[in-house]
Scaffold this motif. Structure first.
Motif, short mmCIF file in Angstrom:
data_model
loop_
_atom_site.label_atom_id
_atom_site.label_comp_id
_atom_site.label_asym_id
_atom_site.label_seq_id
_atom_site.Cartn_x
_atom_site.Cartn_y
_atom_site.Cartn_z
N THR A 1 0.76 -1.37 -0.14
CA THR A 1 0.00 -0.12 0.08
C THR A 1 0.70 1.20 -0.04
O THR A 1 0.47 2.25 -0.80
CB THR A 1 -0.86 -0.01 1.16
OG1 THR A 1 -1.74 -1.22 1.39
CG2 THR A 1 -1.97 1.22 1.50
N PHE A 2 1.88 1.47 0.97
CA PHE A 2 2.77 2.27 0.84
C PHE A 2 3.69 2.63 -0.46
O PHE A 2 3.53 3.74 -0.78
CB PHE A 2 3.96 2.38 2.04
CG PHE A 2 3.52 2.52 3.42
CD1 PHE A 2 2.81 3.64 3.89
CD2 PHE A 2 3.58 1.48 4.31
CE1 PHE A 2 2.63 3.99 4.84
CE2 PHE A 2 3.10 1.84 5.61
CZ PHE A 2 2.25 3.10 5.73
N LYS A 3 3.90 1.34 -1.00
CA LYS A 3 4.74 1.74 -2.39
C LYS A 3 3.85 1.98 -3.36
O LYS A 3 4.31 2.95 -4.55
CB LYS A 3 5.24 0.19 -2.82
CG LYS A 3 6.32 -0.02 -1.90
CD LYS A 3 7.19 -1.54 -2.30
CE LYS A 3 8.52 -1.76 -1.26
NZ LYS A 3 8.69 -3.05 -1.46
N GLN A 4 2.46 1.69 -3.29
CA GLN A 4 1.58 2.09 -4.49
C GLN A 4 1.36 3.86 -4.13
O GLN A 4 1.18 4.49 -5.23
CB GLN A 4 0.24 1.47 -4.36
CG GLN A 4 0.17 0.07 -4.84
CD GLN A 4 -0.91 -0.72 -4.38
OE1 GLN A 4 -1.95 -0.31 -3.86
NE2 GLN A 4 -0.70 -2.12 -4.54
N GLY A 5 1.48 4.12 -2.75
CA GLY A 5 1.26 5.43 -2.54
C GLY A 5 2.58 6.26 -3.13
O GLY A 5 2.22 7.17 -3.63
N LEU A 6 3.63 5.60 -3.05
CA LEU A 6 4.99 6.41 -3.41
C LEU A 6 4.88 6.68 -4.96
O LEU A 6 5.54 7.49 -5.44
CB LEU A 6 6.02 5.41 -3.06
CG LEU A 6 6.26 5.50 -1.46
CD1 LEU A 6 7.69 4.68 -1.43
CD2 LEU A 6 7.15 7.16 -1.32
N ASP A 7 4.39 5.64 -5.75
CA ASP A 7 4.12 5.72 -7.11
C ASP A 7 3.41 7.20 -7.71
O ASP A 7 3.58 7.55 -8.58
CB ASP A 7 3.47 4.68 -7.62
CG ASP A 7 4.12 3.25 -7.59
OD1 ASP A 7 5.60 3.53 -7.55
OD2 ASP A 7 3.63 2.16 -7.78
#
Length: 307
Positions: free
Chosen positions: A72-78
């Motif tokens: 979820t965090f990584k998708q947010g960073l995208d």
């Protein structure tokens, strides 16, 4: 609050992302994590917000799904490249999963975006300390001092770093400051416990004994202090006192291997081999990679085979 938010979102014809986030927060506080997840996901479809991503990851952490939280965090960073709170969230999860080296990498990424991030500096310093690099850890903690952070934990860590980096002139003054700045008995207990270790390192066992006793005065459930007092009692030949202290330590912290291992050593010395073997097995369960425990079990097995 939930009823109010539900009426408001209904009035907005379910098109206002902000009210959905509020409903999600209410569900989260009520422990209805799956319902909260639905609300946050729905809100994200309407409006990308860093806060909503953080709440959604928080829900997954509560559901004990750390990998989903990281994703979820990584998708947010995208969608929000370089957002410090998201990188920090990933680092915290890896730290909780005990993957310290990977957590440190993410904390370094945090510092690339914000070089005054206190948590990242402290965690990287801690990682260097536990990697047997106290001199490097000292640089990070001194950086925090320069930034104006003055609390008990920082001076406590500075004292330990100075001791292990053999800068003895700074060690005691750091611990004195830590004691002065301690806000509660738990913090005071931590400082006295570390001072006890310093005393053991310097070979002053009487001072070590006093420090560990003061640890227990401030925090009576400090299992590590009971364990260390037991070792000091064993050295003085007070067998029964050591045994009772070790029993207290193992009952307070069954996950620790040290009290079990010390009980095994003590029992073997007094000739109670069966008790020694049982305690050694418990120590191996708690820490399978402990070489001394394995050697003791092997010795006892050989002894039993001879009988």
């Amino acid at each position: 609050a939930l009823d109010l938010a539900a009426l408001a979102t209904e009035h907005a014809q379910f098109k206002d992302w902000w009210w959905k986030v509020q409903i999600g927060k209410c569900y989260y506080r009520l422990g209805l994590y799956r319902e909260a997840e639905k609300q946050f996901k729905s809100a994200l479809k309407q409006q990308d917000m860093v806060d909503t991503i953080l709440y959604l990851a928080k829900v997954y952490s509560r559901l004990d799904q750390p990998v989903t939280a990281v994703n979820t965090f990584k998708q947010g960073l995208d969608r929000f490249p370089g957002e410090v709170t998201l990188i920090c969230g990933i680092a915290r999860i890896y730290e909780e999963m005990n993957n310290i080296s990977l957590a440190a990498e993410y904390y370094k990424d945090v510092l690339k975006q914000d070089n005054t991030h206190v948590e990242a500096i402290a965690c990287i310093g801690s990682n260097h300390f536990y990697s047997d690099q106290p001199e490097i850890a000292l640089r990070f903690y001194r950086r925090l001092l320069q930034m104006g952070v003055h609390n008990c934990q920082l001076f406590n860590n500075l004292g330990l770093c100075c001791f292990y980096a053999q800068q003895y002139d700074m060690t005691l003054s750091s611990f004195e400051r830590a004691l002065f700045l301690a806000e509660n008995e738990e913090e005071t207990a931590d400082v006295w416990y570390n001072l006890g270790h310093v005393a053991v390192g310097l070979g002053d066992l009487n001072l070590a004994y006093q420090c560990f006793r003061l640890t227990l005065v401030n925090n009576n459930d400090y299992a590590e202090a009971y364990n260390n007092l037991a070792v000091l009692a064993m050295q003085k030949g007070h067998i029964e006192q050591a045994r009772s202290l070790l029993q207290t330590a193992s009952s307070l912290a069954p996950h620790m291997y040290e009290p079990h291992f010390n009980t095994a050593i003590l029992s073997e010395k007094v000739g109670d081999l069966q008790k020694s073997y049982t305690a050694a097995q418990k120590s191996e369960e708690a820490f399978p990679g402990h070489v001394d425990t394995q050697q003791l079990i092997q010795q006892l097995k050989e002894h039993f085979a001879m009988l």
